[in-house]
Design a protein around this motif. Structure first.
Motif, PDB file in Angstrom:
ATOM      1  N   LEU A 107     -10.655  -1.270  -3.931  1.00 61.69           N
ATOM      2  CA  LEU A 107      -9.622  -1.644  -2.968  1.00 61.69           C
ATOM      3  C   LEU A 107     -10.085  -1.316  -1.549  1.00 61.69           C
ATOM      4  O   LEU A 107      -9.866  -2.103  -0.622  1.00 61.69           O
ATOM      5  N   GLN A 108     -10.726  -0.186  -1.398  1.00 63.61           N
ATOM      6  CA  GLN A 108     -11.242   0.201  -0.078  1.00 63.61           C
ATOM      7  C   GLN A 108     -12.338  -0.766   0.375  1.00 63.61           C
ATOM      8  O   GLN A 108     -12.387  -1.163   1.538  1.00 63.61           O
ATOM      9  N   GLU A 135       0.807  -1.218   0.000  1.00 65.70           N
ATOM     10  CA  GLU A 135       0.000   0.000   0.000  1.00 65.70           C
ATOM     11  C   GLU A 135       0.844   1.275   0.000  1.00 65.70           C
ATOM     12  O   GLU A 135       0.450   2.281  -0.577  1.00 65.70           O
ATOM     13  N   THR A 136       1.999   1.231   0.624  1.00 63.03           N
ATOM     14  CA  THR A 136       2.812   2.444   0.766  1.00 63.03           C
ATOM     15  C   THR A 136       3.938   2.553  -0.258  1.00 63.03           C
ATOM     16  O   THR A 136       4.581   3.594  -0.345  1.00 63.03           O
ATOM     17  N   TRP A 173     -11.236   4.980 -14.120  1.00 62.50           N
ATOM     18  CA  TRP A 173     -10.700   3.695 -13.693  1.00 62.50           C
ATOM     19  C   TRP A 173      -9.931   3.832 -12.383  1.00 62.50           C
ATOM     20  O   TRP A 173     -10.044   2.989 -11.489  1.00 62.50           O
ATOM     21  N   SER A 174      -9.161   4.880 -12.270  1.00 61.32           N
ATOM     22  CA  SER A 174      -8.390   5.111 -11.047  1.00 61.32           C
ATOM     23  C   SER A 174      -9.302   5.221  -9.833  1.00 61.32           C
ATOM     24  O   SER A 174      -9.064   4.608  -8.788  1.00 61.32           O
ATOM     25  N   GLU A 175     -10.382   5.982  -9.973  1.00 64.55           N
ATOM     26  CA  GLU A 175     -11.341   6.144  -8.872  1.00 64.55           C
ATOM     27  C   GLU A 175     -12.072   4.836  -8.572  1.00 64.55           C
ATOM     28  O   GLU A 175     -12.305   4.496  -7.415  1.00 64.55           O
ATOM     29  N   PHE A 176     -12.442   4.106  -9.614  1.00 62.55           N
ATOM     30  CA  PHE A 176     -13.133   2.834  -9.439  1.00 62.55           C
ATOM     31  C   PHE A 176     -12.254   1.842  -8.671  1.00 62.55           C
ATOM     32  O   PHE A 176     -12.700   1.212  -7.701  1.00 62.55           O
ATOM     33  N   ARG A 179      -7.407  -9.542  -3.265  1.00 64.62           N
ATOM     34  CA  ARG A 179      -8.320  -9.284  -2.145  1.00 64.62           C
ATOM     35  C   ARG A 179      -9.651  -9.994  -2.361  1.00 64.62           C
ATOM     36  O   ARG A 179     -10.212 -10.574  -1.431  1.00 64.62           O
ATOM     37  N   GLN A 180     -10.155  -9.952  -3.577  1.00 65.42           N
ATOM     38  CA  GLN A 180     -11.419 -10.631  -3.866  1.00 65.42           C
ATOM     39  C   GLN A 180     -11.263 -12.141  -3.707  1.00 65.42           C
ATOM     40  O   GLN A 180     -12.171 -12.811  -3.212  1.00 65.42           O
ATOM     41  N   LEU A 181     -10.116 -12.678  -4.117  1.00 67.63           N
ATOM     42  CA  LEU A 181      -9.850 -14.112  -3.942  1.00 67.63           C
ATOM     43  C   LEU A 181      -9.803 -14.461  -2.462  1.00 67.63           C
ATOM     44  O   LEU A 181     -10.409 -15.443  -2.026  1.00 67.63           O
TER      45      LEU A 181
END
Length: 180
Positions: free
Chosen positions: A171-172, A27-28, A163-166, A110-112
């Motif tokens: 992710l959130q 993340e960082t 796409w970036s916002e989506f 994350r979805q997996l």
């Protein structure tokens, strides 16, 4: 009295060879152009290529032909030696486009992990885990393709921004399953 044997199976799928350099999603830590170390494909029209993917492994504990428990690991990895860019054309906008490809890989990890968290131990657990991993890879490929198509490989800045916002929102949404 029959003695019980505990057997552990370990299956690695899509794991990079031990000598292959990888960068795990963090993340960082954002990608930089120095991470793109692969040879440029001479017949490509692309300015940059990001090679990333899901590494997946699981283990299953078994006793007397009954599955008792399982553990699974999934991670998003970037492959520097397979990723490249044209130095004279690489800029911050294109780097952000490539970073989003890596972020999309993390989203599918994350979805997996979320789907795995819903599994209950059963005699079909290995098949179910393999199926989830396979479906995650299919979904990942579809989204990566849609992203490049809709953003026209970053040329369409409006679509790039959408796409970036989506991806940021998704992710959130799956934050509880993020890579540590």
């Amino acid at each position: 009295m029959l003695s019980r044997f505990l057997i552990v199976f370990l299956v690695f799928l899509n794991v990079a060879p031990n000598d292959e350099v990888t960068i795990q999603w963090n993340e960082t830590k954002k990608l930089s152009w120095t991470d793109f170390r692969g040879p440029i494909e001479p017949n490509s029209d692309a300015v940059a290529v990001t090679a990333s993917g899901i590494t997946f492994s699981f283990s299953v504990k078994q006793s007397n032909n009954q599955f008792l428990s399982f553990e699974a690991q999934a991670n998003a990895h970037f492959y520097p030696e397979k990723s490249w860019y044209v130095k004279s054309k690489g800029d911050d906008h294109i780097l952000a486009h490539e970073q989003l490809h890596f972020d999309i890989t993390e989203l599918h990890v994350r979805q997996l992990r979320y789907e795995i968290s819903k599994l209950k131990i059963s005699q079909n657990i290995k098949t179910e885990l393999r199926r989830l991993h396979e479906q995650a890879n299919i979904n990942l490929a579809k989204m990566q393709n849609a992203y490049d198509t809709q953003s026209q490989n970053s040329i369409n800045k409006e679509q790039q921004s959408l796409w970036s916002e989506f991806v940021k929102a998704e992710l959130q949404k799956f934050r509880a399953y993020r890579s540590q």
